[in-house]
Design an enzyme around this catalytic site. Sequence first.
Site, PDB file in Angstrom:
ATOM      1  N   TYR A 311      58.522  98.738  35.353  1.00 52.66           N
ATOM      2  CA  TYR A 311      57.420  98.971  34.411  1.00 52.66           C
ATOM      3  C   TYR A 311      57.658 100.317  33.717  1.00 52.66           C
ATOM      4  CZ  TYR A 311      52.420  98.768  32.934  1.00 52.66           C
ATOM      5  OH  TYR A 311      51.240  98.707  32.223  1.00 52.66           O
ATOM      6  N   CYS A 312      57.671 100.303  32.385  1.00 50.73           N
ATOM      7  CA  CYS A 312      57.774 101.519  31.571  1.00 50.73           C
ATOM      8  C   CYS A 312      59.015 102.323  31.956  1.00 50.73           C
ATOM      9  CB  CYS A 312      56.487 102.327  31.686  1.00 50.73           C
ATOM     10  SG  CYS A 312      56.372 103.707  30.522  1.00 50.73           S
ATOM     11  N   VAL A 313      58.865 103.601  32.357  1.00 53.53           N
ATOM     12  CA  VAL A 313      60.025 104.442  32.639  1.00 53.53           C
ATOM     13  C   VAL A 313      60.838 103.898  33.808  1.00 53.53           C
ATOM     14  CG1 VAL A 313      58.984 106.514  31.684  1.00 53.53           C
ATOM     15  CG2 VAL A 313      58.673 106.007  34.099  1.00 53.53           C
TER      16      VAL A 313
END
Length: 579
Positions: A311-313
């Site tokens: 998720y994301c980074v």
Amino acid sequence: MPTLEDWQHWTLVMGRAQQMLMEFWAGQMKAGQPMPQFGTTPSAFGFGEQAPGGDPMALMTAGAQAWAKGLETWGKMLGGVTAAPESQKKDRRFAAPEWSENPIFGTIKNSYLQISDQLLGTVDQIENIDADMREKLRFATRSFVDAMSPSNFALTNPQVLKRTLDTRGENLLKGLANMLKDIASGQLTQTKQGVFEVGRNLATTPGKVVKQTPLYQLIQYTPTTDEVLKTPVVIFPPWINRFYILDLSPEKSFVKWCVDQGISLFMVSWKSADESIADARLEDYVLKGQVDAIDTVRELLGVEGVHAIGYCVAGTTLAATLAYLQAQKRAEKVKSATFFTAQVDFTEAGDLKLFTGPETMGLLEQLTKEKGYLDGRYMAATFNLLRGRDLIWSYVVNNYLLGDEPAPFDLLHWNSDTTNLPAGWHRDYLETLYKGNKLAEKGGIKVAGTPVDIDTVKTPAYIQAGREDHIAPPQSVWKIMDHFAGPKRFLLAGSGHIAGVVNPPAAQKYQYWVNEKSSATLETFVAGATEHKGSWWPDWLAWLKKQDPATVKADGARVPGKGKLKAIEDAPGSYVRSR
């Protein structure tokens, strides 16, 4: 004329405000903080440096009229905006009927909106500046016009004026108390305090912590079905936030939904940075984080590979992990990879890219010099700035001017539950990825001395983007499609960075788009996409089962603590509670 009682009351109000400020400043001075230099009360409350000297209503009306005159002057300077037509825009800041029914406030609202449009429009008209500078100017201008909204000031907000008269100033005193409390904590309050608690009504999906390292805890969730998918799923949440964004209340929990669908599920809970991991870098999050967790689950369950979610980074890092495994000829450790709003190519990375200039990097150096890690409240403030109108100014009005408590909201409780970041890794993340875009370069990044190339990744990938995502814009997330060499499925979800991901099927909210035909660009994908109502989670589950539909009995090592790894503590563990 005000009565003697009125004079006495407003003098008392101002005296109480002054006493609150002096007590707060005395406490700050004891803690070694300098005493602020401004008048008796903050100017945002509208009383300047002395108590009102006449009829409160007359004073307030005079303030509104002065604002209207000021807007008229601004309008003339910008090309003759003197009497703006009624705005057709829907704007929650001006939803109260007084903004339309009162001619003074109607003029203020319409003039402000038209002047704001003109100021923002001039950004595109400026010549001889590059694209990056134009985006910085657009962001700064938008932040300025949002901050200068008449709804943000007591004398030009009819709701605040009415509340002040009705409560005889008690709202301003409550608001001042709220503001001083937030200053002391260093963070804006966005949800009612004391309502939510991790482990009580958030992150309650049953499970056990089965491994703990200096960098993360590994949570294994208790199965709720007789059989489970043979290939387990390991979720890597962003270490900028707490993992329980995916395990909020049970009806919103992606974790609970996965377990109920028969998935053997594991979650990584990252440690909030302290001095012990201040030197952690990208390589650590790849090798000591993601690869270590993947190998742990493989060995525990005796499987060749896992399904990984980033998720994301953490999705950005997962791309580096996949490229590293590919280079090491161990790609089979990950049978499939799912990316929630993740970026690997930062050429169109959105507004966060604006925070990579030398001034930002210099500030980071100062903030992290002593302890080696970044206080998570600074990152929270940065994300709030990206949506200042909704995440800052609406709470200034509600909490400080109206004197109300914010409503309880689990998502905003999570948003305020900050984590600290290793300074070196955070700096590298901004400079190497956002600014340098090295992950998109062949060999631009090395892991344990191995140059990685995301263009070689053949792992099947499911790539989700949010249509209104302002942190990882869909055009940026799409670039994974241009790099990975294996089979890929792209899905565009309604809403943004959080609600676009956390959208349970039972809620029947939003929509998503898929295009079964091959698309060379995001524009081509959108043009030929089919819209589906509701959650995209079932689409992802169907895709996941196609990667490996085999199931096994939910017993033995599939039950937390019953395999080689014994239970350390109950989920959600202690790392998620550490500050």
